[in-house]
Write an enzyme that holds these catalytic residues in place. Structure first.
Site, mmCIF file in Angstrom:
data_model
loop_
_atom_site.group_PDB
_atom_site.id
_atom_site.type_symbol
_atom_site.label_atom_id
_atom_site.label_comp_id
_atom_site.label_asym_id
_atom_site.label_seq_id
_atom_site.Cartn_x
_atom_site.Cartn_y
_atom_site.Cartn_z
ATOM 1 N N CYS A 130 -12.617 -24.740 21.466
ATOM 2 C CA CYS A 130 -12.089 -26.086 21.248
ATOM 3 C C CYS A 130 -13.122 -26.956 20.526
ATOM 4 O O CYS A 130 -14.002 -26.448 19.817
ATOM 5 C CB CYS A 130 -11.636 -26.707 22.566
ATOM 6 S SG CYS A 130 -10.529 -28.137 22.359
ATOM 7 N N ASP A 199 -12.557 -31.352 30.481
ATOM 8 C CA ASP A 199 -11.662 -32.513 30.617
ATOM 9 C C ASP A 199 -11.733 -33.088 32.012
ATOM 10 O O ASP A 199 -11.592 -34.290 32.211
ATOM 11 C CB ASP A 199 -10.231 -32.118 30.263
ATOM 12 C CG ASP A 199 -10.117 -31.894 28.777
ATOM 13 O OD1 ASP A 199 -10.426 -30.775 28.326
ATOM 14 O OD2 ASP A 199 -9.794 -32.867 28.070
HETATM 15 C C1 RUB Z 1 -10.105 -31.153 24.246
HETATM 16 C C2 RUB Z 1 -10.962 -30.323 25.127
HETATM 17 C C3 RUB Z 1 -12.442 -30.609 25.111
HETATM 18 C C4 RUB Z 1 -12.758 -31.638 26.219
HETATM 19 C C5 RUB Z 1 -14.184 -32.155 26.126
HETATM 20 O O1 RUB Z 1 -8.725 -30.916 24.423
HETATM 21 O O2 RUB Z 1 -10.511 -29.495 25.887
HETATM 22 O O3 RUB Z 1 -13.182 -29.455 25.384
HETATM 23 O O4 RUB Z 1 -11.878 -32.739 26.127
HETATM 24 O O5 RUB Z 1 -14.349 -32.899 24.925
HETATM 25 P P1 RUB Z 1 -7.665 -31.702 23.482
HETATM 26 P P2 RUB Z 1 -15.491 -34.027 24.813
HETATM 27 O O6 RUB Z 1 -7.985 -31.343 22.072
HETATM 28 O O7 RUB Z 1 -6.329 -31.201 23.950
HETATM 29 O O8 RUB Z 1 -7.843 -33.181 23.768
HETATM 30 O O9 RUB Z 1 -16.770 -33.341 25.167
HETATM 31 O O10 RUB Z 1 -15.443 -34.507 23.388
HETATM 32 O O11 RUB Z 1 -15.165 -35.097 25.793
#
Ligand code: RUB
Length: 318
Positions: A130, A199
Site C-alpha cells: 500500500c 489504519d
Molecule cells: C491506506 C493504508 C495505509 C494506512 C497508513 O489505505 O492502508 O497503510 O492508512 O497510512 P487506503 P499512513 O488507501 O484505503 O486509505 O501511514 O499514511 O497514515
C-alpha cells in the site's frame, strides 16, 4: 443535507469517502482542517448553536470511512477540548486545537521516522504494501542518515496504492522493483524488512492495515523477514481496550470488477474488503513517535494515553 455544514466539510467528507484523500494520517489531517474551516466560517449566534454545528460537522466526517481510527481520534482531539463562554471563544479554541493537532501529526511522523530509520541498515531492501506516509517517513530518515536502500513495492490491488509509494521512492532516488501482489512471497527472499503502516492498532497488538498485509506478514515470518509497522500513536484504537472490534470497511465491487467484466464473468458475488487484521505474533515491532514496541506491549502505551477517556463521543448529541 444540513445547511449549517460548511462546504469545506462536505468536500472533505466526499474526498475521504471517494479516497481522493486517503491513508490514515492524511484523512486525520483533512478532517481536522475541515473542522477548523467550519469553526472559522460559522455564523452561529449562540455557543449552543456553535457546539451543535461542530458536532454535526464531525458526524459528517466520521461517517465517511470506518476503519482508520485516526479519523475519530482527530475529531476527538479537536472537539474534546472545545471551551469558551462565547462563540468567539469557542471558535478560537477550535482553531488552536486544529493548528496544534496538525503540528503534532507532522511532528509524530518525523519522530517515528527517525526511530524506524534506526532499524534499517545501509544496503537494506524493504518490501512495502500500500502507501503509508508513516512507513515512508522511516525510509526518508534512513536516506537522510546517508543509508542506501532499495525497495520492492507491492502493487496493492485493487486501488494500486503501490504506484504512489513507487513514485515517492523514485523521487527520493531509491531503486524500486514493482511486483504484483501475488509475487510477494517469491521476492521476500530479496527483502531485509517488510515495512507497512497501519489504519488501526488494537489493544492486543493486532494491526489493521490494507488488505493483503496479513498474508504478507505470514509469508514474511515463514521466510524469516522481520515485519515492522510504522504507526504514530494516533493509530491506536482506544475502544479496543474495552473489547470493541475494529470495523473493516467493505468497498464497492466495481473497484474489483467493472460492470462490463462482471457481465462477462456472470452472476458472481464480489467482495471487496479494504483492510485485514494481522495478529500480533506476526509483527516484530510497532514503531511510534514514543519509541518502538513489541505488539504485545502496545496496551501499556494505550493505557497511558487513553486511560482517563470515559463516556460518549464528543460529536454525539448530549
Ligand atoms: C491506506 C493504508 C495505509 C494506512 C497508513 O489505505 O492502508 O497503510 O492508512 O497510512 P487506503 P499512513 O488507501 O484505503 O486509505 O501511514 O499514511 O497514515
Amino acid at each position: 443535507m444540513d445547511r449549517d455544514i460548511h462546504p469545506a466539510v462536505a468536500d472533505a467528507a466526499e474526498d475521504i469517502a471517494s479516497m481522493e484523500v486517503r491513508g490514515a494520517a492524511a484523512i486525520a489531517d483533512a478532517a481536522a482542517a475541515a473542522l477548523g474551516e467550519q469553526a472559522a466560517a460559522s455564523e452561529a449566534e449562540t455557543p449552543t448553536a456553535f457546539r451543535a454545528e461542530m458536532r454535526a460537522a464531525a458526524r459528517r466526517l466520521h461517517e465517511t470511512r470506518p476503519t482508520a481510527v485516526s479519523l475519530p481520534n482527530a475529531l476527538r482531539y479537536v472537539l474534546r477540548d472545545m471551551s469558551g463562554d462565547t462563540v468567539a471563544g469557542l471558535r478560537a479554541s477550535v482553531e488552536s486545537s486544529v493548528t496544534e493537532f496538525r503540528y503534532e501529526l507532522d511532528r509524530a511522523q518525523e519522530n517515528l521516522g527517525q526511530i524506524g530509520a534506526n532499524r534499517l541498515r545501509d544496503g537494506d531492501t524493504v518490501m512495502t504494501h500500500c502507501h503509508s506516509t508513516d512507513a515512508l517517513s522511516c525510509v526518508r530518515h534512513a536516506l537522510d542518515d546517508g543509508k542506501e536502500l532499495s525497495a520492492i513495492v507491492k502493487e496493492t490491488r485493487p486501488r494500486k496504492q503501490g504506484h504512489i509509494t513507487a513514485r515517492q521512492l523514485r523521487e527520493w532516488g531509491v531503486p524500486v522493483t514493482l511486483v504484483v501482489d501475488n509475487a510477494a512471497r517469491r521476492y521476500l527472499d530479496d527483502a531485509d524488512h517488510v515495512l507497512v503502516g497501519a489504519d488501526s492498532i488494537a489493544a492486543d497488538g493486532s494491526v489493521v492495515n490494507k488488505i493483503g498485509t496479513s498474508g504478507l506478514a505470514v509469508n514474511a515470518r515463514e521466510r524469516g523477514v522481520p515485519i515492522m509497522v510504522a504507526a504514530q500513536t494516533l493509530k491506536l484504537h482506544p475502544a479496543t481496550m474495552t473489547g470493541h472490534t475494529v470495523e473493516i470497511e467493505m468497498r464497492d465491487e466495481e473497484e474489483v470488477l467493472s460492470p462490463a467484466e462482471h457481465e462477462e464473468v456472470g452472476d458472481v458475488t464480489v467482495e471487496n474488503p479494504a483492510f485485514d487484521v494481522t495478529p500480533p505474533r506476526y509483527v516484530d515491532a510497532i514503531v511510534t513517535e514514543r519509541g518502538q514496541f513489541p505488539p504485545e506491549s502496545i496496551v501499556t502505551l494505550m493505557r497511558e494515553l487513553f486511560g482517563d477517556q470515559q463516556g460518549g463521543e464528543p460529536w454525539e448529541e448530549s
